[in-house]
Scaffold this motif. Structure first.
Motif, PDB file in Angstrom:
ATOM      1  N   GLY A 229      24.421  26.818   3.488  1.00  0.00           N
ATOM      2  CA  GLY A 229      25.272  27.396   2.450  1.00  0.00           C
ATOM      3  C   GLY A 229      26.699  26.907   2.467  1.00  0.00           C
ATOM      4  O   GLY A 229      27.387  26.940   1.443  1.00  0.00           O
ATOM      5  N   SER A 230      27.152  26.427   3.644  1.00  0.00           N
ATOM      6  CA  SER A 230      28.505  25.882   3.736  1.00  0.00           C
ATOM      7  C   SER A 230      28.527  24.381   3.478  1.00  0.00           C
ATOM      8  O   SER A 230      29.595  23.767   3.500  1.00  0.00           O
ATOM      9  N   GLY A 231      27.336  23.777   3.242  1.00  0.00           N
ATOM     10  CA  GLY A 231      27.250  22.355   2.966  1.00  0.00           C
ATOM     11  C   GLY A 231      27.032  21.486   4.179  1.00  0.00           C
ATOM     12  O   GLY A 231      26.936  20.268   4.074  1.00  0.00           O
ATOM     13  N   ALA A 232      26.941  22.092   5.369  1.00  0.00           N
ATOM     14  CA  ALA A 232      26.805  21.339   6.604  1.00  0.00           C
ATOM     15  C   ALA A 232      25.340  20.970   6.871  1.00  0.00           C
ATOM     16  O   ALA A 232      24.423  21.653   6.420  1.00  0.00           O
ATOM     17  N   VAL A 233      25.135  19.880   7.627  1.00  0.00           N
ATOM     18  CA  VAL A 233      23.795  19.440   7.993  1.00  0.00           C
ATOM     19  C   VAL A 233      23.192  20.407   9.005  1.00  0.00           C
ATOM     20  O   VAL A 233      23.822  20.758  10.005  1.00  0.00           O
ATOM     21  N   THR A 234      21.977  20.855   8.730  1.00  0.00           N
ATOM     22  CA  THR A 234      21.220  21.671   9.663  1.00  0.00           C
ATOM     23  C   THR A 234      19.774  21.178   9.679  1.00  0.00           C
ATOM     24  O   THR A 234      19.396  20.321   8.863  1.00  0.00           O
ATOM     25  N   PHE A 235      18.971  21.741  10.570  1.00  0.00           N
ATOM     26  CA  PHE A 235      17.584  21.313  10.703  1.00  0.00           C
ATOM     27  C   PHE A 235      16.682  22.533  10.792  1.00  0.00           C
ATOM     28  O   PHE A 235      17.065  23.567  11.340  1.00  0.00           O
ATOM     29  N   ASP A 236      15.483  22.371  10.261  1.00  0.00           N
ATOM     30  CA  ASP A 236      14.533  23.480  10.266  1.00  0.00           C
ATOM     31  C   ASP A 236      13.135  22.907  10.451  1.00  0.00           C
ATOM     32  O   ASP A 236      12.785  21.912   9.808  1.00  0.00           O
ATOM     33  N   GLN A 237      12.339  23.507  11.319  1.00  0.00           N
ATOM     34  CA  GLN A 237      10.982  23.026  11.514  1.00  0.00           C
ATOM     35  C   GLN A 237      10.094  23.480  10.363  1.00  0.00           C
ATOM     36  O   GLN A 237      10.108  24.664  10.001  1.00  0.00           O
ATOM     37  N   PRO A 238       9.341  22.547   9.778  1.00  0.00           N
ATOM     38  CA  PRO A 238       8.497  22.899   8.627  1.00  0.00           C
ATOM     39  C   PRO A 238       7.352  23.806   9.040  1.00  0.00           C
ATOM     40  O   PRO A 238       7.010  23.896  10.197  1.00  0.00           O
TER      41      PRO A 238
END
Length: 238
Positions: A229-238
């Motif tokens: 939501g802040s525009g930063a790169v994040t990661f999430d496991q599918p």
């Protein structure tokens, strides 16, 4: 919120047992009498590296402290417009994590100061124009030099390849330290991502992965690349 917030890779050699030319089992001499090849205990890995192999963060990938050093806040005696411009420059560099010119413009060359007012601004960085909104706090009577405000994105952010590769390396090192500090040599890779592009917040359609030891076997741990939501790169496991 998902866990927050890269060149050639040192590939872990996997010596696989080779079958003889007569189709015999690994480790036995072929019918032709050629040299034998010992079978390896290294487990096979299903799947391949992604397009970009990562051996370390990009050399110009900035830590958050380096971002603050590169774009310090405006001085206390600066006008609200000057404060906003420096704040947007800083926030933009936090997203992109690579030094470069950042030109900020606000509508009408000013910031509306009435309580609750919103002003649209843009930051042009790495040939990408990022839309920002400046909102004046409704609970404080503003002046030309003293005002409470916040800057937020308008649904889009800058997606930089080096920010993804650097952030994924950071994630891997945190996970490795907590879960398996004595594991295999790093083997990380990500999709090929454009150097810089304007992207919607949320899932980007790109992936990264790393190889881990798991109960005596090796397996890929895959992540989707997101912009939070802040525009930063994040990661999430599918």
């Amino acid at each position: 919120m998902s866990v927050r917030s890269i060149g050639s890779l040192l590939v872990v050699s996997a010596l696989l047992g080779a079958a003889g030319c007569d189709g015999g089992p690994p480790g036995l001499p072929p019918a032709s009498g050629g040299p034998s090849v010992e079978a390896s205990a290294t487990p096979a890995v299903e799947g391949d590296d992604l397009a970009v192999k990562i051996i370390k963060p990009p050399p110009d990938y900035l830590s958050i402290d380096e971002v603050f050093d590169a774009v310090p806040p405006a001085g206390a005696d600066a006008t609200v417009l000057a404060q906003v411009i420096e704040k947007i420059r800083q926030e933009t560099l936090i997203l992109g994590r690579v030094k470069g010119g950042i030109a900020v413009k606000c509508a009408g060359g000013r910031v509306a100061l009435s309580a609750g007012a919103k002003t649209r601004c843009t930051a042009t960085y790495a040939r990408v124009t990022i839309p920002w909104i400046v909102t004046i706090d409704a609970g404080v009577a503003p002046t030309d030099r003293l005002v409470r405000y916040r800057v937020t994105l308008e649904g889009k952010s800058v997606l930089r390849a080096k920010a993804v590769y650097g952030a994924f390396w950071d994630l891997y090192m945190v996970v490795r330290e907590k879960v398996n500090p004595d594991g295999i040599d790093p083997r990380l890779s990500c999709d090929a991502i454009p150097d810089a592009q304007l992207a919607d917040l949320g899932r980007t359609g790109h992936r990264c992965q790393y190889l881990e030891d798991f109960v005596g076997t090796q397996r890929w741990v895959r992540y989707d690349v997101l912009l939070d939501g802040s525009g930063a790169v994040t990661f999430d496991q599918p």
